[in-house]
Design an enzyme around this catalytic site. Sequence first.
Site, PDB file in Angstrom:
ATOM      1  N   MET A  11     -52.875  -4.159  23.629  1.00  0.00           N
ATOM      2  CA  MET A  11     -52.821  -3.481  24.925  1.00  0.00           C
ATOM      3  C   MET A  11     -53.831  -2.349  25.005  1.00  0.00           C
ATOM      4  O   MET A  11     -54.536  -2.217  26.003  1.00  0.00           O
ATOM      5  CB  MET A  11     -51.408  -2.955  25.211  1.00  0.00           C
ATOM      6  CG  MET A  11     -50.425  -4.028  25.621  1.00  0.00           C
ATOM      7  SD  MET A  11     -50.945  -5.050  27.022  1.00  0.00           S
ATOM      8  CE  MET A  11     -51.015  -3.872  28.353  1.00  0.00           C
ATOM      9  N   LYS A  94     -47.248  15.557  22.129  1.00  0.00           N
ATOM     10  CA  LYS A  94     -47.160  16.954  21.692  1.00  0.00           C
ATOM     11  C   LYS A  94     -48.432  17.364  20.958  1.00  0.00           C
ATOM     12  O   LYS A  94     -48.960  18.454  21.161  1.00  0.00           O
ATOM     13  CB  LYS A  94     -45.933  17.161  20.807  1.00  0.00           C
ATOM     14  CG  LYS A  94     -44.636  17.108  21.572  1.00  0.00           C
ATOM     15  CD  LYS A  94     -43.443  17.347  20.684  1.00  0.00           C
ATOM     16  CE  LYS A  94     -42.169  17.255  21.515  1.00  0.00           C
ATOM     17  NZ  LYS A  94     -40.967  17.399  20.740  1.00  0.00           N
ATOM     18  N   HIS A 130     -48.418   1.476  33.746  1.00  0.00           N
ATOM     19  CA  HIS A 130     -48.118   0.252  33.019  1.00  0.00           C
ATOM     20  C   HIS A 130     -49.094  -0.864  33.390  1.00  0.00           C
ATOM     21  O   HIS A 130     -49.101  -1.361  34.502  1.00  0.00           O
ATOM     22  CB  HIS A 130     -46.678  -0.185  33.314  1.00  0.00           C
ATOM     23  CG  HIS A 130     -46.289  -1.423  32.598  1.00  0.00           C
ATOM     24  ND1 HIS A 130     -45.689  -2.474  33.220  1.00  0.00           N
ATOM     25  CD2 HIS A 130     -46.435  -1.789  31.299  1.00  0.00           C
ATOM     26  CE1 HIS A 130     -45.471  -3.439  32.345  1.00  0.00           C
ATOM     27  NE2 HIS A 130     -45.914  -3.047  31.180  1.00  0.00           N
ATOM     28  N   ASN A 133     -50.453  -7.564  30.757  1.00  0.00           N
ATOM     29  CA  ASN A 133     -51.285  -8.231  29.758  1.00  0.00           C
ATOM     30  C   ASN A 133     -51.784  -9.577  30.287  1.00  0.00           C
ATOM     31  O   ASN A 133     -50.989 -10.325  30.831  1.00  0.00           O
ATOM     32  CB  ASN A 133     -50.456  -8.428  28.484  1.00  0.00           C
ATOM     33  CG  ASN A 133     -51.287  -8.750  27.278  1.00  0.00           C
ATOM     34  OD1 ASN A 133     -52.493  -8.617  27.289  1.00  0.00           O
ATOM     35  ND2 ASN A 133     -50.631  -9.182  26.222  1.00  0.00           N
TER      36      ASN A 133
END
Length: 157
Positions: A11, A94, A130, A133
């Site tokens: 991806m 983070k 999103h 694929n």
Amino acid sequence: MKVGIIGAGTMGSGIAQAFAQVDGYEVCLCDINEEFASNGKLKISKNFEKRVAKGKMAKEDADKILARIHTGVKTICSDCDLVVEAAIKKQTFKELAAICKADCVFATNTSSLSITEIGAGLDRPVIGMHFFNPAPVMKLVEVIAGLNTKPEDVEAV
């Protein structure tokens, strides 16, 4: 626009290719080490070689797209305008928050986790972006806002 992609697997490399195919975009394809990131770019290169061999793509176009993709670890994303993670690790955001510029938008490719929860505790909201694929072929991108996602980030994505 400079876009960072975190995760150079199927991806991540597909998302990197999709962005690099657009004029004006520069892509940083990142993974936990340079070797993994380079392998993601190599996967894109091999796909292009097949398309060139079949006459479906000019070699010059493939070379131009590949030149827009730089590989490394997440530290090369420090000056990106958008970072899309394709690895689903909250800790990654983070760590990116500590090195990325304040106006960099954080996006996740996940479709199964809460966008609000992923962004909890960060100094900026996260948006869901999103890709379906295979990312470089599918034109559809699902955009998911979390509770704290800014409307202007939704519009920009």
